[in-house]
Design an enzyme around this catalytic site. Structure first.
Site, PDB file in Angstrom:
ATOM      1  N   HIS A   1      47.605  37.357  39.151  1.00 29.31           N
ATOM      2  CA  HIS A   1      47.602  38.212  39.967  1.00 29.31           C
ATOM      3  C   HIS A   1      48.914  39.251  39.812  1.00 29.31           C
ATOM      4  CE1 HIS A   1      45.177  35.625  42.719  1.00 29.31           C
ATOM      5  NE2 HIS A   1      44.506  36.379  42.401  1.00 29.31           N
TER       6      HIS A   1
ATOM      7  N   LYS B   1      35.189  32.513  53.358  1.00 32.05           N
ATOM      8  CA  LYS B   1      35.650  31.686  52.081  1.00 32.05           C
ATOM      9  C   LYS B   1      36.418  30.408  52.200  1.00 32.05           C
ATOM     10  CE  LYS B   1      35.268  35.051  48.151  1.00 32.05           C
ATOM     11  NZ  LYS B   1      36.076  35.695  47.113  1.00 32.05           N
TER      12      LYS B   1
ATOM     13  N   SER C   1      43.053  31.036  41.633  1.00 36.42           N
ATOM     14  CA  SER C   1      43.692  30.519  42.746  1.00 36.42           C
ATOM     15  C   SER C   1      43.107  29.076  43.095  1.00 36.42           C
ATOM     16  CB  SER C   1      43.454  31.231  43.878  1.00 36.42           C
ATOM     17  OG  SER C   1      44.088  32.331  43.805  1.00 36.42           O
TER      18      SER C   1
HETATM   19  P1  ADP Z   1      38.297  37.906  45.295  1.00 38.67           P
HETATM   20  O1  ADP Z   1      38.008  36.895  46.231  1.00 38.67           O
HETATM   21  O2  ADP Z   1      38.462  39.437  45.708  1.00 38.67           O
HETATM   22  O3  ADP Z   1      37.818  37.656  43.802  1.00 38.67           O
HETATM   23  P2  ADP Z   1      40.837  36.743  44.116  1.00 38.67           P
HETATM   24  O4  ADP Z   1      42.247  36.526  44.837  1.00 38.67           O
HETATM   25  O5  ADP Z   1      40.170  35.461  43.458  1.00 38.67           O
HETATM   26  O6  ADP Z   1      39.998  37.429  45.133  1.00 38.67           O
HETATM   27  O7  ADP Z   1      40.965  37.915  42.759  1.00 38.67           O
HETATM   28  C1  ADP Z   1      41.485  39.071  43.072  1.00 38.67           C
HETATM   29  C2  ADP Z   1      41.322  39.728  41.880  1.00 38.67           C
HETATM   30  O8  ADP Z   1      42.306  39.407  41.026  1.00 38.67           O
HETATM   31  C3  ADP Z   1      39.973  39.975  41.043  1.00 38.67           C
HETATM   32  O9  ADP Z   1      39.822  41.085  40.630  1.00 38.67           O
HETATM   33  C4  ADP Z   1      40.283  38.777  40.091  1.00 38.67           C
HETATM   34  O10 ADP Z   1      39.419  38.919  38.947  1.00 38.67           O
HETATM   35  C5  ADP Z   1      41.561  38.843  39.831  1.00 38.67           C
HETATM   36  N1  ADP Z   1      42.342  37.778  39.280  1.00 38.67           N
HETATM   37  C6  ADP Z   1      42.269  36.473  39.721  1.00 38.67           C
HETATM   38  N2  ADP Z   1      42.905  35.736  39.212  1.00 38.67           N
HETATM   39  C7  ADP Z   1      43.499  36.329  37.981  1.00 38.67           C
HETATM   40  C8  ADP Z   1      44.222  36.089  36.779  1.00 38.67           C
HETATM   41  N3  ADP Z   1      44.422  34.774  36.433  1.00 38.67           N
HETATM   42  N4  ADP Z   1      44.333  37.081  35.796  1.00 38.67           N
HETATM   43  C9  ADP Z   1      43.826  38.198  36.189  1.00 38.67           C
HETATM   44  N5  ADP Z   1      43.171  38.693  37.191  1.00 38.67           N
HETATM   45  C10 ADP Z   1      42.933  37.759  37.911  1.00 38.67           C
END
Ligand code: ADP
Length: 166
Positions: free
Chosen positions: A24, A48, A135
């Protein structure tokens, strides 16, 4: 800059961030090279069953991005595209890790466009060393006592250790 739309300087990076990982953070740094103001917004999505509350996730992101300029952290519970519009962000940032993210993100981007036609989604790819990070994987490793130091900001390591020692 002459002729530039004033609102294009603000982008929204929405997500669950339960908790924030270096993947992130990598996306935030890339977004910050393009947009002067980045609003990182924690989605209040109790369905979630997040490990950390919205307030905890906000505090963790603030601490993890303390040394980055132009980042504001907030939360929202309305539709993402509507929230973007309400804060004058014409761009939604999403991270694309692998082809497996594509289907869902494609659907969301088109739905968001339907809801708010003036808001565009911009996809950014993280450094490949973070492309397999999520995550949920981090929580799983931390819960079983594995070392997550190279995947998360220090504050996340501390918070997960506290949470799982209970
Ligand atoms: P959501 O439930 O909205 O998908 P996340 O926190 O899982 O929330 O992800 C938020 C955003 O960050 C999404 O666009 C996801 O693809 C991106 N993301 C999550 N992990 C990574 C990572 N390791 N590298 C790049 N982008 C990520």
């Amino acid at each position: 800059m002459k002729g530039r739309h004033p609102m294009i300087d603000t982008a929204l990076y929405p997500g669950t961030f339960d908790p924030i990982t270096l993947g992130h953070v990598d996306i935030m740094k890339r977004a910050k090279r393009i947009f002067s103001n980045l609003i990182v917004a924690v989605a209040d999505n109790p369905e979630k069953h997040p490990l950390f509350s919205v307030q905890e996730r906000i505090e963790i992101i603030k601490e993890a991005t303390r040394e980055m300029d132009g980042i504001t952290v907030s939360s929202f519970s309305e539709l993402t595209a509507r929230y973007a519009k309400s804060i004058n962000a014409l761009v939604i940032i999403r991270g694309l890790r692998a082809v497996s993210d594509f289907e869902f993100e494609f659907q969301m981007a088109l739905m968001n466009r339907k809801i708010e036609p003036t808001v565009e989604t911009v996809f950014l790819m993280p450094n490949e060393k973070y492309s397999y990070l999520s995550s949920s994987l981090i929580k799983d490793i931390a819960r079983r006592g594995g070392d997550i130091s190279c995947f998360v900001p220090d504050i996340v390591k501390e918070k997960l250790a506290q949470r799982y020692s209970k």
